[in-house]
Design an enzyme around this catalytic site. Sequence first.
Site, short mmCIF file in Angstrom:
data_model
loop_
_atom_site.label_atom_id
_atom_site.label_comp_id
_atom_site.label_asym_id
_atom_site.label_seq_id
_atom_site.Cartn_x
_atom_site.Cartn_y
_atom_site.Cartn_z
N SER A 1 0.84 -1.20 0.00
CA SER A 1 0.00 0.00 0.00
C SER A 1 0.87 1.24 0.00
O SER A 1 1.66 1.47 0.94
CB SER A 1 -0.90 0.01 1.23
OG SER A 1 -1.44 1.31 1.39
N HIS B 1 -1.30 -1.35 -4.16
CA HIS B 1 -2.57 -0.96 -3.53
C HIS B 1 -2.58 0.56 -3.33
O HIS B 1 -1.69 1.13 -2.72
CB HIS B 1 -2.67 -1.70 -2.19
CG HIS B 1 -3.95 -1.52 -1.46
ND1 HIS B 1 -5.08 -2.27 -1.73
CD2 HIS B 1 -4.30 -0.69 -0.45
CE1 HIS B 1 -6.06 -1.92 -0.91
NE2 HIS B 1 -5.61 -0.96 -0.12
N ASP C 1 -4.72 3.66 -1.87
CA ASP C 1 -5.81 4.02 -0.95
C ASP C 1 -6.33 5.41 -1.25
O ASP C 1 -5.64 6.41 -1.02
CB ASP C 1 -5.28 3.96 0.50
CG ASP C 1 -5.08 2.54 0.97
OD1 ASP C 1 -6.04 1.75 0.88
OD2 ASP C 1 -3.96 2.22 1.42
N MET D 1 -8.94 8.19 -0.27
CA MET D 1 -9.78 8.60 0.87
C MET D 1 -10.29 10.01 0.64
O MET D 1 -9.54 10.88 0.19
CB MET D 1 -8.97 8.57 2.17
CG MET D 1 -8.32 7.23 2.47
SD MET D 1 -7.55 7.25 4.09
CE MET D 1 -6.60 5.72 4.02
N HIS E 1 -8.37 1.10 -3.85
CA HIS E 1 -9.28 0.88 -2.72
C HIS E 1 -9.93 2.23 -2.40
O HIS E 1 -9.30 3.11 -1.84
CB HIS E 1 -8.46 0.35 -1.52
CG HIS E 1 -9.24 0.18 -0.26
ND1 HIS E 1 -8.63 0.02 0.97
CD2 HIS E 1 -10.58 0.14 -0.02
CE1 HIS E 1 -9.55 -0.11 1.89
NE2 HIS E 1 -10.74 -0.04 1.34
N MET F 1 -12.07 4.49 -0.44
CA MET F 1 -12.74 4.76 0.84
C MET F 1 -13.42 6.11 0.70
O MET F 1 -12.96 7.12 1.25
CB MET F 1 -11.70 4.73 1.97
CG MET F 1 -11.25 3.31 2.30
SD MET F 1 -9.67 3.26 3.15
CE MET F 1 -8.56 3.34 1.75
N MET G 1 -11.49 -5.81 5.53
CA MET G 1 -10.67 -4.86 6.30
C MET G 1 -10.35 -5.46 7.66
O MET G 1 -11.25 -5.89 8.38
CB MET G 1 -11.41 -3.53 6.49
CG MET G 1 -11.58 -2.68 5.24
SD MET G 1 -10.04 -2.21 4.44
CE MET G 1 -9.18 -1.33 5.73
N GLY H 1 -8.86 4.12 7.11
CA GLY H 1 -8.54 5.53 7.33
C GLY H 1 -7.06 5.79 7.51
O GLY H 1 -6.56 6.83 7.07
N PHE H 2 -6.35 4.86 8.15
CA PHE H 2 -4.95 5.13 8.47
C PHE H 2 -4.12 3.85 8.36
O PHE H 2 -4.61 2.76 8.65
CB PHE H 2 -4.82 5.69 9.89
CG PHE H 2 -5.56 6.99 10.05
CD1 PHE H 2 -4.97 8.20 9.70
CD2 PHE H 2 -6.88 7.00 10.50
CE1 PHE H 2 -5.67 9.39 9.80
CE2 PHE H 2 -7.59 8.19 10.61
CZ PHE H 2 -6.98 9.39 10.26
N GLY H 3 -2.86 4.03 7.98
CA GLY H 3 -1.91 2.92 8.00
C GLY H 3 -1.36 2.74 9.41
O GLY H 3 -1.60 3.57 10.30
N GLY H 4 -0.66 1.65 9.61
CA GLY H 4 0.07 1.44 10.85
C GLY H 4 -0.78 1.06 12.06
O GLY H 4 -0.32 1.14 13.20
N ASP I 1 -6.72 -6.39 4.35
CA ASP I 1 -6.08 -5.06 4.37
C ASP I 1 -6.10 -4.50 5.79
O ASP I 1 -7.16 -4.26 6.35
CB ASP I 1 -6.86 -4.14 3.43
CG ASP I 1 -6.24 -2.76 3.30
OD1 ASP I 1 -5.12 -2.54 3.81
OD2 ASP I 1 -6.88 -1.90 2.66
N GLY I 2 -4.88 -4.30 6.32
CA GLY I 2 -4.75 -3.62 7.61
C GLY I 2 -3.97 -4.44 8.62
O GLY I 2 -4.38 -5.54 8.98
N GLY I 3 -2.82 -3.91 9.03
CA GLY I 3 -2.04 -4.55 10.09
C GLY I 3 -1.36 -5.84 9.66
O GLY I 3 -1.00 -6.66 10.52
N GLY J 1 1.12 -2.09 4.06
CA GLY J 1 1.62 -0.72 3.91
C GLY J 1 2.90 -0.52 4.68
O GLY J 1 4.01 -0.54 4.11
N SER J 2 2.77 -0.35 5.99
CA SER J 2 3.96 -0.06 6.79
C SER J 2 4.96 -1.21 6.77
O SER J 2 6.17 -0.97 6.85
CB SER J 2 3.56 0.31 8.22
OG SER J 2 2.53 -0.51 8.68
#
Length: 232
Positions: free
Chosen positions: A13, A41, A43, A45, A74, A76, A145, A150-153, A183-185, A205-206
Amino acid sequence: MASQPLHPLIAPSILSADFARLGEEVAAVARDGETRADWVHVDVMDNHFVPNLTLGLPVVESLRKVSEVPLDCHLMIEDPDRWAPGYAEAGAYNVTVHAEAAREPVMLAKNLRAAGAKAGLSIKPGTPLEPHLDTLKHYDTLLVMSVEPGFGGQSFIPDVLEKVRTARRLVDTGHLTLVVEIDGGINASTIEQAAEAGVDCFVAGSAVYGAEDPGRAVAALRDQAACARSAH
Ligand code: DX5
Ligand code: ZN
């Protein structure tokens, strides 16, 4: 009979990339070989559907020109029925909209496909899968999700894996034809449980852009997912 792709798909991401050097950041995961990402990916928003603002169509149009890796957009955003087809027309490989935001998701999927993209449907961590199963017959990708969008990390929410298991079962028994994406974490500590649950495509992402060598991070995550899946 499992229908997962031969190798797990990794989708870095760019939310966690350096926005001043987006072309180079994409190129860092596009070198030939095992360090190459399967999808990039993106994002999008709008500061309404989620409390954050990122990038939109002009940036996707520019990335499309320089990216050798297919773009996984993606969205959002509110009113995806109106805005999402533009991303397909811009050449995105897959365009994912949120089930919580789409007004006519079946029609929207048809419009996305007619514009030349795969159609993706995403559900937030608190959104159940069952009410959307009929709609998903019209989609190519399910994006589960595993953080609040809304946010990475953010930290991975393991409860969503139940939805992944359900989707995996429905795909493996031929009731749905979908790429199951999460997607996420996702990172070295969480990717194995997601792979075991049946994820095909992992957004990170991170874990990719926070690494010293993003390409190496892609290869390492894919190896981990492949091992976890074959051990299962
Ligand atoms: C969050 C985004 C994610 C985000 C993931 O709303 O949809 O794609 O970039 O970032 P990590 O992998 O850091 O959780
Ligand atoms: Zn995303």
